[in-house]
Design an enzyme around this catalytic site. Structure first.
Site, PDB file in Angstrom:
ATOM      1  N   THR A  40       0.261  -3.448   5.434  1.00  0.00           N
ATOM      2  CA  THR A  40      -0.624  -4.232   4.566  1.00  0.00           C
ATOM      3  C   THR A  40      -1.452  -3.301   3.684  1.00  0.00           C
ATOM      4  OG1 THR A  40      -2.555  -4.253   6.012  1.00  0.00           O
ATOM      5  CG2 THR A  40      -0.866  -5.914   6.458  1.00  0.00           C
ATOM      6  N   CYS A  41      -2.139  -3.896   2.708  1.00  0.00           N
ATOM      7  CA  CYS A  41      -2.956  -3.091   1.792  1.00  0.00           C
ATOM      8  C   CYS A  41      -4.385  -2.920   2.283  1.00  0.00           C
ATOM      9  CB  CYS A  41      -2.930  -3.706   0.402  1.00  0.00           C
ATOM     10  SG  CYS A  41      -1.279  -3.656  -0.294  1.00  0.00           S
ATOM     11  N   ASP A  42      -4.603  -3.214   3.572  1.00  0.00           N
ATOM     12  CA  ASP A  42      -5.943  -3.084   4.139  1.00  0.00           C
ATOM     13  C   ASP A  42      -6.085  -1.687   4.745  1.00  0.00           C
ATOM     14  OD1 ASP A  42      -8.096  -5.281   5.756  1.00  0.00           O
ATOM     15  OD2 ASP A  42      -8.040  -3.142   6.175  1.00  0.00           O
ATOM     16  N   SER A  43      -7.172  -1.006   4.400  1.00  0.00           N
ATOM     17  CA  SER A  43      -7.313   0.379   4.874  1.00  0.00           C
ATOM     18  C   SER A  43      -7.582   0.470   6.373  1.00  0.00           C
ATOM     19  CB  SER A  43      -8.413   1.091   4.086  1.00  0.00           C
ATOM     20  OG  SER A  43      -9.615   0.377   4.209  1.00  0.00           O
TER      21      SER A  43
ATOM     22  N   ASN B 273      -0.894 -10.582   4.484  1.00  0.00           N
ATOM     23  CA  ASN B 273      -0.225  -9.872   3.381  1.00  0.00           C
ATOM     24  C   ASN B 273       1.294 -10.124   3.351  1.00  0.00           C
ATOM     25  OD1 ASN B 273      -1.465  -6.561   2.299  1.00  0.00           O
ATOM     26  ND2 ASN B 273      -1.640  -8.558   1.379  1.00  0.00           N
TER      27      ASN B 273
END
Ligand SMILES: *Cc1c(COP(=O)(O)O)cnc(C)c1O
Length: 372
Positions: free
Chosen positions: A319-322, A359
Site C-alpha cells: 500500500t501507499c501508507d508509510s 488500497n
C-alpha cells in the site's frame, strides 16, 4: 473438506504463478492440532473462533470431533452453527449489547463469561453457565489480555457468590495472554481460581483455562504436552477432591500451523528495501505487534528454494501508507529477487480474520492443499 485438495503449495505457485498474496490451508495439519488437544488436554477442547473463522476451518474442526466453540459475537455464533447446528456456544466476550444478548438467547448459548456485576445481571436471565473471568498481572505472553477484560480476585469472589445465589451453574475462566510460552502462568491462575472459589464458598462445575497456548514461531515447535501436564497437576493440587471439569479454548495453537501465507516480491529497490504484495493491512498485520517468526522461506517462480547467505532487508507492504512495513528488517537469502515467493509458515491465526482490502490489496479465500 467437501472437495479434497489435490496440489501442494509449491505446485500451486508453479502452476498458477499468483501475483496476489495467497493463504494456503492444509486441513491435515488442522486435524493434527485437533488431535494433539483432544488426546492431550485433560478436559474439553473448544476453539476460539476469532483466530480464524474461515468456514473450511470450522468444518474441519467439526469433522475432527470438536463440538464446542468460544464465540464473541452473534456473527461468530452463526458461523459456528453453520458448521455444526448443535455446537455448544461459549459466549466469552463479557461486554454485550442488549441486541447481542437477545441473539445469544435465540442461539441458546451454553456458557457466558462475566467480569462485572452489570454484565452478570444482564446475562443471568438466560440461565446458562456463568464463567467468572478474572485477571492477574502474570507475565509470559506476547501481549497481555488482562488490560481489557477480567475482574480482580476480590470482584470475582463477589461475582461467584451472586451467581450462586441466582442458582446458576458456576465456572471460572481466565486468559493468560496470547502466545504464552510459560506453563507456570496457567499454574498461577489455577491456584488463584481455587482460592477465589474457596473464599466465595462455592464449588465450580468447570474451570476454563483459556487459550494462549503457543504456536511454533521460533526455533523448535513448543511441546504442548508440557502445558497440559502442568495444568492437570496444578488443578489437582489446588482443588483436591473438588476438581472441576476443565475446558480450554485455543485459537492460535489450534490453527496457526495449518496455514502458510505466500507473498511475492514486487520490487527490490535501489536501497535494498523489499516490497511485498502483502503487508500489515493484509495477512501480516500481526507481525507489527508480535514481530516476525523465523519460519520464512523463499521460492523462485519455478518452486526452487533460494539458499543464498542471509542479508537483512527492510520489508514494505504494497500500500501507499508509510506505516505499511514490518517492524524490523528480515534476514532473507541474498539471491532473493523480484517475482520470488516469500512464504511465511504458521500463519493461520489472526491473519485472514484481520486482513483488510486497503488500497485494493489483501487476501482472497484460502486455497486448500495437500501439503504446505
Ligand atoms: C482470543 C481468545 C482466545 C484465543 O486465544 P489464543 O491466544 O489465540 O489461543 C481464547 N479465549 C478468549 C476468551 C479469547 O478472547
Amino acid at each position: 473438506m467437501k472437495h479434497a485438495p489435490i496440489s501442494t503449495l509449491t505446485q500451486h505457485l508453479v502452476d498458477h504463478g499468483p501475483d496476489h498474496p495467497v493463504l494456503f490451508f492444509a486441513p491435515e495439519r488442522l486435524h493434527h492440532s485437533a488431535r494433539v488437544f483432544q488426546q492431550g488436554f485433560p478436559g474439553l477442547t473448544t476453539y476460539a473462533v476469532k483466530a480464524n473463522s474461515d468456514p473450511g476451518v470450522l468444518e474441519n474442526l467439526v469433522t475432527a470431533g470438536l463440538h464446542a466453540f468460544d464465540v464473541a459475537s452473534p456473527a461468530e455464533m452463526e458461523a459456528v452453527r453453520a458448521a455444526h447446528p448443535k455446537a455448544a456456544l461459549h459466549y466469552n466476550n463479557p461486554v454485550r449489547s442488549e441486541a447481542e444478548i437477545a441473539a445469544a438467547r435465540a442461539y441458546g448459548i451454553a456458557s457466558a463469561s462475566v467480569d462485572d456485576l452489570r454484565g452478570l445481571m444482564t446475562i443471568a436471565p438466560l440461565g446458562c453457565e456463568i464463567a467468572v473471568r478474572f485477571k492477574l498481572p502474570v507475565k509470559g505472553a506476547a501481549y497481555d489480555f488482562g488490560s481489557k477484560f477480567g475482574a480482580t480476585p476480590e470482584e470475582a469472589e463477589m461475582l461467584l457468590r451472586r451467581a450462586a445465589d441466582l442458582g446458576l451453574p458456576l465456572a471460572m475462566t481466565f486468559h493468560p495472554g496470547t502466545q504464552c510460552t510459560d506453563p507456570e502462568a496457567w499454574a498461577v491462575y489455577i491456584q488463584t481460581a481455587a482460592r477465589i472459589a474457596a473464599r466465595a464458598g462455592v464449588r465450580l462445575g468447570r474451570l476454563n483455562v483459556g487459550g494462549g497456548f503457543p504456536a511454533h514461531r521460533y526455533g523448535q515447535a513448543p511441546d504442548l504436552h508440557r502445558f497440559f501436564t502442568r495444568i492437570g497437576e496444578a488443578v489437582v493440587q489446588a482443588f483436591g477432591a473438588d476438581t472441576p471439569a476443565l475446558v480450554c479454548e485455543p485459537g492460535r495453537a489450534m490453527v496457526a500451523d495449518a496455514f502458510a501465507l505466500a507473498t511475492r516480491i514486487k520490487a527490490v529497490r535501489d536501497t535494498g528495501a523489499i516490497f511485498l504484495n502483502d503487508g500489515i493491512y493484509g495477512g501480516l498485520s500481526e507481525l507489527r505487534d508480535i514481530g516476525p517468526s523465523d519460519r520464512i522461506r523463499i521460492l523462485s517462480p519455478q518452486g526452487l528454494r533460494r539458499q543464498g547467505a542471509a542479508e537483512p532487508h527492510m520489508v514494505f507492504g504494497p500500500t501507499c501508507d508509510s506505516l505499511d512495513h514490518l517492524p524490523q528488517p528480515l534476514a532473507l537469502p541474498g539471491d532473493a529477487t523480484e517475482g520470488d515467493y516469500v512464504i511465511f509458515d504458521g500463519m493461520g491465526a489472526y491473519s485472514l480474520s484481520i486482513a483488510t482490502r486497503f488500497n485494493g490489496y489483501g487476501l482472497g479465500a484460502p486455497i486448500a492443499v495437500t501439503a504446505l
